[in-house]
Design an enzyme around this catalytic site. Structure first.
Site, PDB file in Angstrom:
ATOM      1  CE  LYS A  25      -2.075   5.352  -5.110  1.00 31.90           C
ATOM      2  NZ  LYS A  25      -1.524   4.080  -4.581  1.00 31.90           N
ATOM      3  CB  SER A  41       1.036   3.602  -8.138  1.00 35.09           C
ATOM      4  OG  SER A  41       1.339   3.986  -6.831  1.00 35.09           O
TER       5      SER A  41
END
Lengths: 199, 199
Positions: free
Chosen positions: A158, A120
């Site tokens: 993230k 990701s």
DNA sequence: TTTACATACGGTTTTTGTTCGGTATAATAG
DNA sequence: CTATTATACCGAACAAAAACCGTATGTAAA
């Protein structure tokens, strides 16, 4: 190069980190305080031991004159490898007992490493299998890449953005959607990335 | 390079910042004022100490003549950084005097680091500004990421493939085309990638 | 000659390293 | 098994360096 004892390595690492962060060496009292020594003699003993083993040097009666010897200066740190971190669909971080060595100048207080799982963050050049060096902090800035514990349930890597409605955890991969939550605990931010090529 | 004391480092930092912002050095009075000294002698003491430690220099009786010495002008890391390498359109590698520290297990014989310029390897997670750790070898395997000197002219970072017609140097970015050549000298292969995040 | 600056001398206070003479424990050689 | 050595720590007193002060003097340039 004589091996250091566990304690001696701890002392040496503390000095190295201190120098790295402050640009000057710690005083004997600061070392004693950090390790909870009530006597400066204990510090002096360790300094002497480290000098005997040629890990460091200092000048007689000169304040904050400790310097690491080049051989030890170039050494890297071993930091705990805390487990694997999901960079794709969030999964639980796995505890391990491994360590990983990182460059000295990435080292600081409360630093550890995580192995990245998932893709990701690949648009930020953080790939599956990479190691990220993490510094424990609680207040990241917008845009920092952070390790976040979401809903007390899972840990993920993230980009961090604080917004009116809560926190947005943004993946760096167009195939994934951001996580919007009010219930995220920041565990640290990424200080560096290390990738190994094995043949 | 002798280590500085805490106070000396503070003074030096103040001078460095001042010079950076104003283009000229602060006066002794300005230094005293900034630190709350009531005596110029205190400033003079510090300047002398910093001169003794070769952190700065000045001309006798010349106003605002303080200058940082080159060593302190730019602080260095642990291990030599050999130059910058193009990962986009190939450009000449640039020699620098910088150094960088790398993890112990990336270190080996004939190992050095290069700073990456350009984005031709971004699909492999090697971004502009990253450092690649290179081991000097002449015979890479297919698929290795290598540093290649092409046509005795320019140096570039690409994936290596040996083919019937010669050597294919393949960028990891769809916007770039591979280089096909018979005249490429391999200077080494990538052992690792190091990225630093500075906030 | 005024202004802005650096330098010098003889102090005091604070910070810092050094040293002496201990205790305790664990590993190691005889 | 015992003696020895290395390690890890303590408490207190001490001495030197570092940091700072006030005041006076000297220099350079406007």
């Amino acid at each position: 190069m004589q091996p250091l004892t566990k304690r001696q390595k701890e002392i040496l690492d503390f000095i190295a980190i201190y120098v790295n962060e402050n640009g000057y060496a710690p005083s004997y009292r600061e070392i004693a305080e950090h390790f909870g020594f009530s006597s400066l003699a204990s510090v002096a003993d360790h300094i002497q031991a480290l000098k005997d083993k040629e890990a460091l040097d200092n000048e007689f009666n000169v304040a904050r004159s400790i310097q690491l010897t080049p051989q030890f200066e170039e050494q890297t740190f071993d930091v705990p490898l805390m487990g694997a971190i999901a960079a794709g669909s969030p999964i639980q971080a796995i505890r391990t007992r491994e360590t990983i060595s990182i460059p000295r100048d990435m080292m600081g207080k409360n630093t550890f490493a995580l192995k990245v799982r998932g893709d990701s963050m690949e648009d930020e050049g953080i790939l599956d299998g990479d190691y990220v060096v993490i510094e424990k902090i609680e207040k990241p800035k917008n845009g920092d890449i952070v390790v976040a514990l979401v809903d007390n349930d899972y840990v993920t890597l993230k980009k961090y953005f604080r917004e009116k409605t809560g926190i947005r955890l943004q993946p760096a991969n167009s195939r994934y959607r951001p996580i919007l939550t009010k219930n995220a605990t920041i565990q640290g931010k990424v200080k560096g990335v290390i990738r190994r090529f094995s043949y």
